[in-house]
Enzyme design. Structure first.
Site, mmCIF file in Angstrom:
data_model
loop_
_atom_site.group_PDB
_atom_site.id
_atom_site.type_symbol
_atom_site.label_atom_id
_atom_site.label_comp_id
_atom_site.label_asym_id
_atom_site.label_seq_id
_atom_site.Cartn_x
_atom_site.Cartn_y
_atom_site.Cartn_z
ATOM 1 C CG HIS A 55 -11.289 -0.781 1.979
ATOM 2 N ND1 HIS A 55 -11.742 -1.028 3.255
ATOM 3 C CD2 HIS A 55 -10.889 -1.985 1.481
ATOM 4 C CE1 HIS A 55 -11.619 -2.315 3.537
ATOM 5 N NE2 HIS A 55 -11.110 -2.926 2.462
ATOM 6 C CG HIS A 61 -6.840 -7.458 -1.730
ATOM 7 N ND1 HIS A 61 -5.709 -7.299 -0.946
ATOM 8 C CD2 HIS A 61 -7.853 -7.735 -0.854
ATOM 9 C CE1 HIS A 61 -6.016 -7.480 0.333
ATOM 10 N NE2 HIS A 61 -7.306 -7.758 0.402
ATOM 11 C CD GLU A 160 -13.445 -6.116 2.453
ATOM 12 O OE1 GLU A 160 -13.494 -7.360 2.551
ATOM 13 O OE2 GLU A 160 -12.372 -5.472 2.487
#
Length: 213
Positions: A55, A61, A160
């Site tokens: 993702h 975030h 990641e």
């Protein structure tokens, strides 16, 4: 397409038994309609975290008023990257030899618990990289977020949960496309690695890398 051209799919297959970051909800697929049950078509609903599997983390975030995934320009998702075998802990010296053509770097840690140190994250900022990727579950060590904050506050995207099995270290064209979800801080992606010359016809240096000054 020439038969000798190798393209690597470096995306985890999403399923209910895949490894998860501690505390994240698991994946499930609810069958609403099914040909096997006699329905006219198959229809399913997906239940998952925005950080499931392979993702992309957008600045929002961790950064207030940071860009969400739907606001990331498409050209930021296609770039030259250098895959570096860094070991479980990524330190600044892991960047020694980074190819000068690379806009991003992918660290192979060989462990879901691998992580990037704060000093290595700051080195990535100094190098003006656009994306940092890893095969670990997170760029940060357990229960920390300093690396996320350093990278995302400098508009460096984070990729990641890559699957790097069988991919030689070296330079590639990375394509990683998130779902265009309005306001989302992250999204699963389909990530592939292709030959470096695929990046918009760019001429790249494929000779052994050297550290940037």
């Amino acid at each position: 397409m020439p038969t000798h051209v190798r393209i690597y799919d470096v995306t985890q297959t999403i399923n209910s038994s895949m490894p998860l970051y501690p505390g994240d909800p698991g994946f499930s697929r609810e069958m609403l309609k099914s040909l096997e049950r006699g329905d006219l078509y198959t229809l399913s609903a997906l239940h998952l975290s925005a950080h499931t599997g392979t993702h992309l983390d957008a600045p929002s975030h961790y950064i207030s008023n940071g860009r969400s995934v739907h606001e990331i320009p498409i050209e930021r998702l296609i770039m030259i990257v250098d895959i570096i075998d860094a070991g479980m802990v990524v330190r600044p010296d892991s960047l020694f030899g980074l190819n000068t053509s690379a806009e991003g770097v992918i660290f192979r840690t060989g462990s879901l618990r691998g992580y990037i140190t704060e000093s290595a994250a700051r080195a990535c900022v100094d190098l003006k990289l656009k994306l940092i990727g890893t095969d670990a579950l997170s760029v940060d060590s357990s229960e920390e977020d300093v690396v996320h904050r350093i990278l995302l506050s400098n508009d460096i995207l984070i990729l990641e949960g890559l699957y790097l099995g069988g991919v030689p270290a070296g330079i590639y064209t990375l394509l990683c496309m998130p779902l265009k979800i309005e306001g989302a801080e992250a999204s699963p992606v389909r990530a592939i690695l292709a030959p470096p010359e695929w990046c918009c016809g760019t001429s790249v240096n494929t000779s052994p890398g050297r550290s940037r000054s």
